[in-house]
Design a protein around this motif. Structure first.
Motif, PDB file in Angstrom:
ATOM      1  N   ASN A  97      -1.367 -21.644  11.067  1.00  0.00           N
ATOM      2  CA  ASN A  97       0.035 -20.265  10.148  1.00  0.00           C
ATOM      3  C   ASN A  97      -0.428 -19.872   9.450  1.00  0.00           C
ATOM      4  O   ASN A  97       0.628 -19.383   8.474  1.00  0.00           O
ATOM      5  CB  ASN A  97       1.235 -21.727  10.503  1.00  0.00           C
ATOM      6  N   GLU A  98      -0.780 -20.243   8.248  1.00  0.00           N
ATOM      7  CA  GLU A  98      -0.574 -20.060   6.845  1.00  0.00           C
ATOM      8  C   GLU A  98      -2.556 -19.840   6.724  1.00  0.00           C
ATOM      9  O   GLU A  98      -3.203 -20.402   7.067  1.00  0.00           O
ATOM     10  CB  GLU A  98       0.148 -20.828   6.075  1.00  0.00           C
ATOM     11  N   ILE A  99      -3.196 -19.441   5.440  1.00  0.00           N
ATOM     12  CA  ILE A  99      -4.158 -18.599   5.084  1.00  0.00           C
ATOM     13  C   ILE A  99      -3.710 -18.891   3.233  1.00  0.00           C
ATOM     14  O   ILE A  99      -3.086 -18.143   3.166  1.00  0.00           O
ATOM     15  CB  ILE A  99      -4.757 -17.624   5.624  1.00  0.00           C
ATOM     16  N   GLU A 100      -5.077 -19.501   3.308  1.00  0.00           N
ATOM     17  CA  GLU A 100      -5.470 -19.185   1.449  1.00  0.00           C
ATOM     18  C   GLU A 100      -5.307 -18.021   0.837  1.00  0.00           C
ATOM     19  O   GLU A 100      -4.633 -17.509  -0.001  1.00  0.00           O
ATOM     20  CB  GLU A 100      -6.147 -20.598   0.906  1.00  0.00           C
ATOM     21  N   SER A 101      -5.948 -17.302   1.382  1.00  0.00           N
ATOM     22  CA  SER A 101      -7.093 -15.985   0.874  1.00  0.00           C
ATOM     23  C   SER A 101      -7.920 -14.516   1.782  1.00  0.00           C
ATOM     24  O   SER A 101      -7.702 -15.530   2.777  1.00  0.00           O
ATOM     25  CB  SER A 101      -7.507 -16.140  -0.005  1.00  0.00           C
ATOM     26  N   LEU A 102      -7.304 -13.826   1.602  1.00  0.00           N
ATOM     27  CA  LEU A 102      -8.035 -12.558   2.355  1.00  0.00           C
ATOM     28  C   LEU A 102      -8.430 -11.832   1.199  1.00  0.00           C
ATOM     29  O   LEU A 102      -7.836 -11.268   0.302  1.00  0.00           O
ATOM     30  CB  LEU A 102      -6.550 -11.925   3.268  1.00  0.00           C
ATOM     31  N   ARG A 103      -9.647 -11.300   1.652  1.00  0.00           N
ATOM     32  CA  ARG A 103     -10.751 -10.605   1.424  1.00  0.00           C
ATOM     33  C   ARG A 103     -10.387  -9.416   2.059  1.00  0.00           C
ATOM     34  O   ARG A 103     -11.524  -9.733   3.030  1.00  0.00           O
ATOM     35  CB  ARG A 103     -11.540 -10.879   0.360  1.00  0.00           C
ATOM     36  N   ILE A 104     -10.554  -7.458   1.696  1.00  0.00           N
ATOM     37  CA  ILE A 104     -11.218  -6.849   2.685  1.00  0.00           C
ATOM     38  C   ILE A 104     -11.779  -5.787   1.595  1.00  0.00           C
ATOM     39  O   ILE A 104     -11.219  -6.150   1.023  1.00  0.00           O
ATOM     40  CB  ILE A 104      -9.617  -6.079   2.946  1.00  0.00           C
ATOM     41  N   TRP A 120      -3.624  -5.924   9.501  1.00  0.00           N
ATOM     42  CA  TRP A 120      -5.040  -6.800   8.521  1.00  0.00           C
ATOM     43  C   TRP A 120      -3.872  -7.494   7.394  1.00  0.00           C
ATOM     44  O   TRP A 120      -3.346  -9.023   6.985  1.00  0.00           O
ATOM     45  CB  TRP A 120      -6.202  -6.734   7.875  1.00  0.00           C
ATOM     46  N   ILE A 121      -3.479  -6.754   6.313  1.00  0.00           N
ATOM     47  CA  ILE A 121      -3.018  -7.181   5.410  1.00  0.00           C
ATOM     48  C   ILE A 121      -1.329  -7.385   5.805  1.00  0.00           C
ATOM     49  O   ILE A 121      -0.443  -8.142   4.782  1.00  0.00           O
ATOM     50  CB  ILE A 121      -2.402  -5.451   4.261  1.00  0.00           C
ATOM     51  N   ARG A 122      -0.888  -7.041   6.794  1.00  0.00           N
ATOM     52  CA  ARG A 122       0.759  -7.890   7.529  1.00  0.00           C
ATOM     53  C   ARG A 122       0.548  -9.601   7.775  1.00  0.00           C
ATOM     54  O   ARG A 122       1.312  -9.427   7.889  1.00  0.00           O
ATOM     55  CB  ARG A 122       0.848  -6.745   8.708  1.00  0.00           C
ATOM     56  N   PHE A 123      -0.508  -9.100   8.829  1.00  0.00           N
ATOM     57  CA  PHE A 123      -1.047 -10.782   9.263  1.00  0.00           C
ATOM     58  C   PHE A 123      -0.910 -11.306   8.074  1.00  0.00           C
ATOM     59  O   PHE A 123      -0.507 -12.698   8.004  1.00  0.00           O
ATOM     60  CB  PHE A 123      -2.632 -10.267   9.736  1.00  0.00           C
ATOM     61  N   VAL A 150     -10.295   7.113  -8.492  1.00  0.00           N
ATOM     62  CA  VAL A 150     -10.948   6.985  -6.453  1.00  0.00           C
ATOM     63  C   VAL A 150     -10.427   6.494  -6.128  1.00  0.00           C
ATOM     64  O   VAL A 150     -10.540   6.112  -5.064  1.00  0.00           O
ATOM     65  CB  VAL A 150     -12.558   6.636  -7.283  1.00  0.00           C
ATOM     66  N   ALA A 151      -8.730   6.059  -6.683  1.00  0.00           N
ATOM     67  CA  ALA A 151      -8.018   5.137  -5.276  1.00  0.00           C
ATOM     68  C   ALA A 151      -7.718   5.911  -3.904  1.00  0.00           C
ATOM     69  O   ALA A 151      -7.778   7.547  -3.749  1.00  0.00           O
ATOM     70  CB  ALA A 151      -6.503   5.478  -6.252  1.00  0.00           C
ATOM     71  N   ALA A 152      -8.397   5.400  -3.141  1.00  0.00           N
ATOM     72  CA  ALA A 152      -8.486   5.706  -1.458  1.00  0.00           C
ATOM     73  C   ALA A 152      -7.167   4.835  -0.831  1.00  0.00           C
ATOM     74  O   ALA A 152      -7.049   6.039   0.551  1.00  0.00           O
ATOM     75  CB  ALA A 152      -9.507   5.421  -0.610  1.00  0.00           C
ATOM     76  N   TYR A 153      -6.357   3.959  -1.173  1.00  0.00           N
ATOM     77  CA  TYR A 153      -5.497   3.482  -0.372  1.00  0.00           C
ATOM     78  C   TYR A 153      -4.195   3.280  -1.028  1.00  0.00           C
ATOM     79  O   TYR A 153      -4.136   2.829  -2.429  1.00  0.00           O
ATOM     80  CB  TYR A 153      -5.795   2.450   0.069  1.00  0.00           C
ATOM     81  N   GLU A 154      -3.067   3.049  -0.532  1.00  0.00           N
ATOM     82  CA  GLU A 154      -1.694   2.822  -1.619  1.00  0.00           C
ATOM     83  C   GLU A 154      -1.333   1.720  -0.511  1.00  0.00           C
ATOM     84  O   GLU A 154      -1.287   1.804   0.192  1.00  0.00           O
ATOM     85  CB  GLU A 154      -1.028   3.954  -1.214  1.00  0.00           C
ATOM     86  N   LEU A 155      -0.915   0.784  -1.487  1.00  0.00           N
ATOM     87  CA  LEU A 155       0.088  -0.329  -0.722  1.00  0.00           C
ATOM     88  C   LEU A 155       0.273  -0.315  -0.062  1.00  0.00           C
ATOM     89  O   LEU A 155       1.767   0.726  -0.288  1.00  0.00           O
ATOM     90  CB  LEU A 155      -0.008  -1.428  -1.318  1.00  0.00           C
TER      91      LEU A 155
END
Length: 477
Positions: A97-104, A120-123, A150-155
Motif C-alpha cells: 500500500n505504500e513505498i518509501e522511494s521511487l527513482r526513475i 509511474w509517478i501517479r503510482f 536541457v530539461a526534457a520533462y515537466e512534472l
C-alpha cells in the motif's frame, strides 16, 4: 549455502529492507537463490527504475566509437522498450500500500513514453512515496554547450498536491515553484541541469517552509544570486559543478550548518555564517594558476565559524598571498578538523604550511593523497622552493597547533612516498601533544605503489622517528 540459509531466516520485512538498497537488477537476481526469495524482490519499498539496466551502455559506446551510431541507437531503442514493459508489469503487480522511494532514470522520454512516466509517478503518489528521484538527462543533446538548460520533462500537475514528499531530486525536469505550496513535508531538494534565477529561488524558499537541505548540480546561474536568511531556513547548501559568474553568488545564512562547493574557481560573498559546522571548497576543475590568494584567504576567514574544513589542491596551490605568506591575517579559532586533498607536491607545501599555521587549535589533520595535479603557471609565494625532504626543515615560524592541540594526523591512501614520510617526520618531531598517526593504505581501486609489506616497512620507519610526544601511536590500516 549456510550463509544464505541464515539470511533467509530473517522476516520478510528485514529482507525487503536489504533488497531496497540493491540496484533493481541485482534485487531481481536474488530470486534465483531459493524458493523463499523467488518473489521477495517484487515487494521492495525502495523502487529503482533505471533504463541503464536494459540499454547495454558499454556495447553502445563501442559502436559509437566505431562510427556505427545507427546500431547503437537501435540497441538503445530496443532496451528502452524492454525497460518500459518491465516497469509496467512490475508496478501493475506491486502488492504493498505504500513505498518509501521511487527513482526513475530515463533519457528522451518525451518521444514515446511520457504517459508511462506520468503513470509511474501517479503510482508513487498513490502509494504515499516520501523520496522521489526523477532524472531525464540526455547527454547526447548537450553537444559542446555544457551547463545549458536541457530539461526534457515537466512534472505533472497532480504531483503538487502530494503532501508526503520529504525528499525531491529533479534532473533535467521542469517544475513550477509557485505550485510547491503543498509540499509541507519537503526537507531536501536537489535540482540539476536547469537555469537558476533569483526569482525562482525566492518563490521556491517562500513556498517550502520546511526545506533545510538544497543542492544545485550542473545548473547555470548567470545573474546575481543571493541566499539570505529572510527567505529560507537552510541548514545544508551544496553546489556541484554549476556555472556561476564571479561575484554573482552571495550567501548570508546565520543558521547554515553545512556548506559544500565543487566547481570552477568562483569568488563568493560569504557572511553571517555563525552556525557553520563543516565546509568544503573544491576547485579541482581548474588547471591553471590564478593570482587569487587574497580572495581565497578572505573566503576562508568568512568560513571562520566552521569546525571542519575540507580543501582541494587548487586552493592549497594558490595560497598563500605574497603579502601575508605565513598565516591568515585573522586566525580563525574554531576549526578543529582540517582535511586536505593533496599529492604533497612541492607546489602544495607552502599552502599546507600556511593553512596549518592559520588554525592554532587544530585537533586533527587529514591528508587525502591523490594523483599530482600541478597547476600550470604556478607562482611560489616565496623562495627558495624546496621539496618535501628539505621544505619542513626550513620552517622557522612555529605552528601554534603543535604546542597543545594537535592530537591526530591521518593519511588516507598512504603509499609511503618521500613527501609523505618527510611531512610525518617533521610533524612527529614538533607536535608535543600528538597521540596518534593513522596510515590508511590505498583500497578499492585507488592508486597503489606497493604491497602490504612495503606499507608495513614504511609504517615501521614512521614509528622510529624522533617524537616530541611520548604518547604517539602509529597505526597502519
Amino acid at each position: 549455502m549456510a550463509d544464505i540459509d541464515r539470511l533467509s531466516s530473517l522476516p520478510d520485512s528485514a529482507l525487503h529492507l536489504i533488497l531496497g538498497f540493491l540496484p533493481l537488477d541485482l534485487a531481481v537476481r536474488t530470486s534465483l537463490l531459493s524458493k523463499r526469495w523467488h518473489y521477495l524482490w517484487t515487494s521492495i519499498f525502495r523502487i529503482d527504475l533505471d533504463e541503464n539496466y536494459f540499454t547495454q551502455n558499454r556495447t553502445r559506446k563501442d559502436f559509437l566509437e566505431a562510427n556505427m551510431g545507427w546500431l547503437a541507437s537501435g540497441i538503445k531503442s530496443t532496451g528502452q522498450k524492454r525497460f518500459v514493459e518491465f516497469g509496467r508489469k512490475f508496478l501493475a503487480s506491486y502488492p504493498n500500500n505504500e513505498i518509501e522511494s521511487l527513482r526513475i532514470c530515463m533519457s528522451d522520454c518525451l518521444t514515446k513514453y511520457r504517459d508511462d512516466v506520468n503513470e509511474w509517478i501517479r503510482f508513487a503518489v498513490d502509494k504515499k512515496v516520501r523520496d522521489l528521484d526523477l532524472s531525464f538527462f540526455d547527454g547526447s543533446k548537450l553537444g559542446d554547450k555544457p551547463y545549458q538548460d536541457v530539461a526534457a520533462y515537466e512534472l505533472p500537475p497532480f504531483i503538487y498536491q502530494h503532501k508526503h514528499i520529504r525528499s525531491l531530486k529533479l534532473t533535467a525536469t521542469v517544475f513550477r515553484p509557485r505550485s510547491f505550496t503543498d509540499f509541507t513535508s519537503l526537507r531536501s531538494l536537489s535540482i540539476s541541469w536547469i537555469k537558476i534565477t533569483q526569482e525562482l529561488l525566492d518563490i521556491l524558499f517562500e513556498n517550502c517552509k520546511a526545506l533545510d537541505a538544497f543542492t544545485m548540480e550542473k545548473c547555470s546561474c548567470l545573474q546575481p544570486t543571493k541566499f539570505y536568511a529572510e527567505n529560507n531556513r537552510l541548514s545544508s547548501l551544496s553546489f556541484e559543478d554549476c556555472l556561476i559568474l564571479d561575484n554573482a553568488l552571495s550567501i548570508s545564512l546565520p543558521i547554515l550548518r553545512s556548506f559544500k562547493f565543487y566547481g570552477t574557481m568562483t569568488f563568493m560573498n560569504l557572511e553571517y555564517l555563525s552556525a557553520l559546522l563543516d565546509a568544503e571548497l573544491d576547485f579541482t576543475l581548474e588547471d591553471e594558476f590564478q593570482p587569487v590568494a587574497h580572495h581565497m584567504s578572505q573566503m576562508l576567514i568568512n568560513l571562520k565559524s566552521a569546525r571542519a574544513l575540507t580543501l582541494c589542491t587548487y586552493t592549497i596551490q594558490v595560497l598563500p598571498p605574497a603579502y601575508q605568506p605565513f598565516h591568515l591575517f585573522k586566525q580563525p579559532l574554531n576549526l578543529k578538523y582540517l582535511t586536505l586533498k593533496t599529492a604533497l607536491h612541492r607546489n602544495e607545501l607552502p599552502g599546507i604550511a600556511y593553512l596549518v599555521r592559520s588554525y592554532p587549535k587544530l585537533n586533527t589533520i587529514t591528508l587525502v593523497m591523490q594523483p599530482t595535479h600541478a597547476l600550470t603557471g604556478y607562482q611560489c609565494p616565496y623562495s627558495p622552493v624546496a621539496d618535501g625532504e628539505n621544505f619542513w626543515g626550513l620552517q622557522e615560524i612555529p605552528f601554534m597547533c603543535f604546542q597543545e592541540y594537535l592530537r591526530v594526523v591521518k593519511v588516507e591512501n598512504f603509499r609511503g612516498s618521500k613527501n609523505e614520510i618527510e611531512l610525518l617526520r617533521y610533524f612527529m618531531k614538533e607536535a608535543r601533544s600528538l597521540h596518534k598517526v593513522i596510515l590508511r593504505t590505498a583500497k578499492n581501486g585507488q592508486p597503489s605503489i606497493g604491497t602490504s609489506d612495503v606499507y608495513a616497512a614504511a609504517a615501521q620507519e614512521v614509528q622510529s622517528f624522533e617524537k616530541k610526544s611520548n604518547m604517539v601511536e602509529v597505526v597502519l590500516e
